[in-house]
Write a protein that holds these residues in place. Sequence first.
Motif, PDB file in Angstrom:
ATOM      1  N   PHE A  35       0.849  -1.192   0.000  1.00  0.00           N
ATOM      2  CA  PHE A  35       0.000   0.000   0.000  1.00  0.00           C
ATOM      3  C   PHE A  35       0.884   1.242   0.000  1.00  0.00           C
ATOM      4  CE2 PHE A  35      -2.227  -3.460   2.159  1.00  0.00           C
ATOM      5  CZ  PHE A  35      -3.354  -3.555   1.360  1.00  0.00           C
ATOM      6  N   THR A  36       0.297   2.378  -0.368  1.00  0.00           N
ATOM      7  CA  THR A  36       1.023   3.648  -0.342  1.00  0.00           C
ATOM      8  C   THR A  36       0.373   4.552   0.702  1.00  0.00           C
ATOM      9  OG1 THR A  36      -0.362   4.551  -2.099  1.00  0.00           O
ATOM     10  CG2 THR A  36       1.695   3.473  -2.777  1.00  0.00           C
ATOM     11  N   GLN A  39      -3.031   6.296  -0.027  1.00  0.00           N
ATOM     12  CA  GLN A  39      -4.231   5.513  -0.329  1.00  0.00           C
ATOM     13  C   GLN A  39      -5.297   5.780   0.724  1.00  0.00           C
ATOM     14  OE1 GLN A  39      -2.313   1.515  -1.337  1.00  0.00           O
ATOM     15  NE2 GLN A  39      -4.446   1.185  -1.909  1.00  0.00           N
ATOM     16  N   THR A  40      -6.549   5.716   0.308  1.00  0.00           N
ATOM     17  CA  THR A  40      -7.625   5.930   1.279  1.00  0.00           C
ATOM     18  C   THR A  40      -7.834   4.663   2.107  1.00  0.00           C
ATOM     19  OG1 THR A  40      -9.375   5.172  -0.207  1.00  0.00           O
ATOM     20  CG2 THR A  40      -8.822   7.541  -0.260  1.00  0.00           C
ATOM     21  N   SER A  43     -10.035   2.220   0.267  1.00  0.00           N
ATOM     22  CA  SER A  43      -9.405   1.404  -0.784  1.00  0.00           C
ATOM     23  C   SER A  43      -8.562   0.283  -0.173  1.00  0.00           C
ATOM     24  CB  SER A  43      -8.561   2.270  -1.723  1.00  0.00           C
ATOM     25  OG  SER A  43      -7.374   2.706  -1.094  1.00  0.00           O
ATOM     26  N   VAL A  44      -7.953   0.559   0.969  1.00  0.00           N
ATOM     27  CA  VAL A  44      -7.168  -0.469   1.658  1.00  0.00           C
ATOM     28  C   VAL A  44      -8.103  -1.577   2.152  1.00  0.00           C
ATOM     29  CG1 VAL A  44      -5.745  -0.963   3.699  1.00  0.00           C
ATOM     30  CG2 VAL A  44      -5.247   1.037   2.285  1.00  0.00           C
ATOM     31  N   SER A  47      -9.067  -3.806  -0.630  1.00  0.00           N
ATOM     32  CA  SER A  47      -7.956  -4.677  -1.015  1.00  0.00           C
ATOM     33  C   SER A  47      -7.767  -5.821  -0.016  1.00  0.00           C
ATOM     34  CB  SER A  47      -6.673  -3.857  -1.143  1.00  0.00           C
ATOM     35  OG  SER A  47      -5.620  -4.664  -1.584  1.00  0.00           O
ATOM     36  N   THR A  92      -6.684   9.216   4.292  1.00  0.00           N
ATOM     37  CA  THR A  92      -5.612   8.344   3.815  1.00  0.00           C
ATOM     38  C   THR A  92      -5.045   7.560   4.997  1.00  0.00           C
ATOM     39  OG1 THR A  92      -3.910  10.024   4.115  1.00  0.00           O
ATOM     40  CG2 THR A  92      -5.015   9.955   1.957  1.00  0.00           C
TER      41      THR A  92
END
Length: 155
Positions: A35-36, A39-40, A43-44, A47, A92
Motif C-alpha cells: 500500500f502507499t 491511499q484511502t 481502498s485499503v 484490497s 488516507t
Amino acid sequence: MGIKSFQGARRQQTSTTDTTPLKVSDYMTTNLITFTPNQTIESVMQSLIKNRISGGPVVNEKNELIGIISEGDCIKQISESRYYNMPMQDKTIEKHMAMNVETIDGNMNIFDAAKKFLDAKRRRFPIVENGKLVGQISQKDVLKAAMKLKGQNWK
C-alpha cells in the motif's frame, strides 16, 4: 573356519542444515500486496477483503518500507468515524498505519523466527534488504516450513 563379521546396510545420516532450507528467505512471500501512504482507508479495506489478507506493508515510491496497515487499524478508523460522526471516504492511511515497524532478517533461522513471532505477538514481519522491501514472512509461512521439515531432526 573364521568368524565373519556382517554389518547391515547403514542408513545415511541426513543433516537438515545441508539438505533442507531453514532460512526465513526460503519461506517468505516475495509477491506482496503493498500500500502507499496516500491511499484511502476505504481502498485499503477493499484490497484486504478482495485479497483475503489481514494487512500489509506500506511503501514509498522507492519501495522503502514506511509502515504497516492492518485490519485493526482500519476497524479503529471505522469506530472513530462513527464516534465523531465524520465520514472517512477521503482519509488516507498515512496517519493511521503503524510506523515503528519491526522487521526480520531474511537469513534468520526459521525456528528463531517462530520464537520471534511468539515474543512479539505479530502476525507478519517484513524483510528489508538495503533499505528496500524484499518480502514478508507470516505465521502461516512458518507453519508451512514446519510441515516441509516434518519427520526430520529439528536442530
